[in-house]
Design an enzyme around this catalytic site. Sequence first.
Site, short mmCIF file in Angstrom:
data_model
loop_
_atom_site.label_atom_id
_atom_site.label_comp_id
_atom_site.label_asym_id
_atom_site.label_seq_id
_atom_site.Cartn_x
_atom_site.Cartn_y
_atom_site.Cartn_z
N CYS A 43 0.72 -1.24 0.06
CA CYS A 43 -0.03 -0.27 -0.05
C CYS A 43 0.91 1.26 -0.03
CB CYS A 43 -0.84 0.16 1.38
SG CYS A 43 -1.93 1.53 1.11
N HIS B 181 -9.20 -3.96 -1.45
CA HIS B 181 -8.52 -3.05 -0.77
C HIS B 181 -8.58 -1.63 -0.61
CE1 HIS B 181 -3.91 -2.18 0.01
NE2 HIS B 181 -4.30 -1.08 -0.34
N GLU B 182 -9.12 -1.07 -2.02
CA GLU B 182 -9.53 0.31 -2.01
C GLU B 182 -10.73 0.55 -1.34
OE1 GLU B 182 -7.05 1.95 -3.09
OE2 GLU B 182 -6.00 0.55 -3.89
N HIS C 177 -10.03 1.24 2.03
CA HIS C 177 -9.44 2.57 2.64
C HIS C 177 -10.77 3.71 2.79
CE1 HIS C 177 -5.36 2.62 2.08
NE2 HIS C 177 -5.21 1.98 0.96
ZN ZN Z 1 -3.85 0.89 0.07
#
Ligand code: ZN
Length: 173
Positions: free
Chosen positions: A102, A144-145, A148
Amino acid sequence: MINLDLEIAQVGNPILRQQAQLVQDITDEKLQQLMDNLLSIARDANGVGIAAPQVSESYRLFVICSHPNPRYPDAPMMEPTIMINPRIVSHSDEIVKDWEGCLSVPGLRGLVPRYKMITVEYLDRYGKFQQQELRDFVARIFQHELDHLNGILFIDRVEKSEDLVEKKSLSVS
Ligand code: ZN
């Protein structure tokens, strides 16, 4: 070339731990600039995705731009895609573990469990509703995004300490 050290929020910055807010007005000039900014940072950083909170803008949008690159040589090629107010509407039972890094967590790689296949919905940058089925690496980037936007980092999902390693100790990348 953008100075990534200045631009990218790093782990420890509280903005990475917030719930990002829904995008209300896609035509807003500030948001359109944010989207352009995310696209260019992803390109310069050789990233495969970046979310708005990583540039300290707490909105529910991210860019996915899977392409083969030094960090992910086997990544499939796809057009950089902006996804606004994204969500997962269904997913496979099957979960796969693979390495993630990341831009906000420099120097670390982790083995992270993710759904192998997901069906997702989002608005594109023109405000058009999109539904897609994503699998494997692209499904992984999306998850993953999306994390966030909910204040979650990949290091939170690593299941045991051996699954978190220094970047330089991996032979790939
Ligand atoms: Zn990330």
